[in-house]
Design a protein around this motif. Structure first.
Motif, mmCIF file in Angstrom:
data_model
loop_
_atom_site.group_PDB
_atom_site.id
_atom_site.type_symbol
_atom_site.label_atom_id
_atom_site.label_comp_id
_atom_site.label_asym_id
_atom_site.label_seq_id
_atom_site.Cartn_x
_atom_site.Cartn_y
_atom_site.Cartn_z
ATOM 1 N N ASN A 90 -4.974 29.320 28.279
ATOM 2 C CA ASN A 90 -5.748 29.900 27.513
ATOM 3 C C ASN A 90 -6.369 28.941 26.389
ATOM 4 O O ASN A 90 -7.664 28.967 26.119
ATOM 5 C CB ASN A 90 -5.144 31.157 26.579
ATOM 6 N N LYS B 154 -9.229 26.740 28.096
ATOM 7 C CA LYS B 154 -10.437 27.620 28.186
ATOM 8 C C LYS B 154 -11.161 27.726 26.795
ATOM 9 O O LYS B 154 -12.511 27.637 26.657
ATOM 10 C CB LYS B 154 -10.161 29.168 28.489
ATOM 11 N N SER B 155 -10.294 28.002 25.758
ATOM 12 C CA SER B 155 -11.095 28.026 24.388
ATOM 13 C C SER B 155 -11.532 26.647 23.993
ATOM 14 O O SER B 155 -12.781 26.676 23.475
ATOM 15 C CB SER B 155 -9.960 28.417 23.358
ATOM 16 N N ASP C 235 -14.995 26.346 25.947
ATOM 17 C CA ASP C 235 -15.908 27.077 25.578
ATOM 18 C C ASP C 235 -16.561 26.332 24.114
ATOM 19 O O ASP C 235 -17.965 26.427 23.817
ATOM 20 C CB ASP C 235 -15.257 28.494 25.114
ATOM 21 N N LYS C 236 -15.729 25.972 23.325
ATOM 22 C CA LYS C 236 -16.145 25.333 22.019
ATOM 23 C C LYS C 236 -16.885 24.120 22.370
ATOM 24 O O LYS C 236 -18.054 23.796 21.722
ATOM 25 C CB LYS C 236 -14.919 25.008 21.339
ATOM 26 N N GLU D 223 -9.446 22.173 18.852
ATOM 27 C CA GLU D 223 -8.908 22.642 19.812
ATOM 28 C C GLU D 223 -8.391 21.881 21.014
ATOM 29 O O GLU D 223 -7.270 22.005 21.579
ATOM 30 C CB GLU D 223 -10.298 23.373 20.564
#
Length: 258
Positions: free
Chosen positions: A92, A95-96, A99-100, A137
């Motif tokens: 997770n 993935k985050s 995305d950022k 992140e």
């Protein structure tokens, strides 16, 4: 006939004396015997009895106190479950972070294509802010990966201990039971005549495949050999960590709105 009876009496006495000894005492006595062989002790025998063998050049030793074993739930299944949760959490987080990162790339592309000064200033600010978020992140992923690696090492160490204690190699995670951890204080007289106090921490696994099965035969394995001073410092460090964790948890709880 008298000699035969004397031999029988001596053997009986040895058996009685051995049977009166606690398992921890037997293990530690055998470990000290192994240290007498070879330049640095019989390393093969020492490695079969201790997770991290320590060689002590001694003249004599005396077992001062064997503490009562502390029982704990068998940890390997719990550690493996924790590892699976960490892996899911990492997916997770990755993935985050991606995305950022894609958002940042889109902003950078938009900035390159923009000519109006006011819009460029606005996009530059967004790019800077998003850059900070991307780094945060990515750091979260690295921090979690560090925990995963540490947990994997802990699991391998646990499996090795299980093997040393019970001889169990295949699928140890499907077993149930408990562990017993015991501390033994030993006073050692070194070759130079000085006396030094040591602490031996031992652990054994009482495991069975199901509730109706018999407990596997097991033995105590030495998991730590430290001087009394080293042991005390390590214990104080663990207590301080526990206090810090409690303080952080309490502080975080205060911030949760009712």
């Amino acid at each position: 006939m008298k000699k035969f009876l004397l031999v029988i009496a001596l053997i009986s006495l040895i058996l009685v004396m051995t049977s009166c000894k606690k398992q921890e005492e037997v293990t530690i006595s055998k470990y000290f015997q192994a240290m007498l062989h070879g330049e640095k002790g019989d390393i093969n025998t020492m490695s079969a009895m201790a997770l991290e063998p320590v060689y002590i050049q001694y003249e004599s030793y005396k077992i001062v106190l064997v503490s009562e074993p502390v029982a704990q739930e068998y940890q390997l299944p719990l550690l493996l479950s924790k590892l699976e949760n960490f892996k899911k959490e990492r997916q997770n987080l990755v993935k985050s972070a991606l995305d950022k990162k894609y958002e940042l790339e889109d902003l950078e592309d938009e900035l390159d294509e923009t000519r109006r000064a006011s819009k460029r200033r606005e996009l530059k600010k967004k790019v800077e802010d998003m850059g900070v978020i991307v780094k945060e992140e990515e750091q979260k992923v690295r921090d979690l990966q560090f925990k995963i690696n540490a947990l994997k090492n802990e699991i391998e160490s646990e499996k090795n201990l299980i093997k040393l204690s019970s001889g169990l190699v295949k699928n140890p995670e499907i077993y149930k039971g408990e562990t017993q951890t015991s501390k033994t204080d030993v006073k050692v007289t070194l070759k130079n005549g000085a006396e030094k106090d040591y602490v031996f921490v031992l652990k054994k696994y009482n495991l069975k495949i199901n509730e109706d099965a018999d407990i596997l035969k097991s033995r105590f394995v030495i998991i730590k050999i430290q001087s009394a001073e080293e042991f005390e410092k390590a214990e104080q460090g663990e207590e301080e960590k526990a206090v810090e964790t409690e303080e952080v948890t309490e502080e975080e709880t205060k911030e949760i709105p009712e």
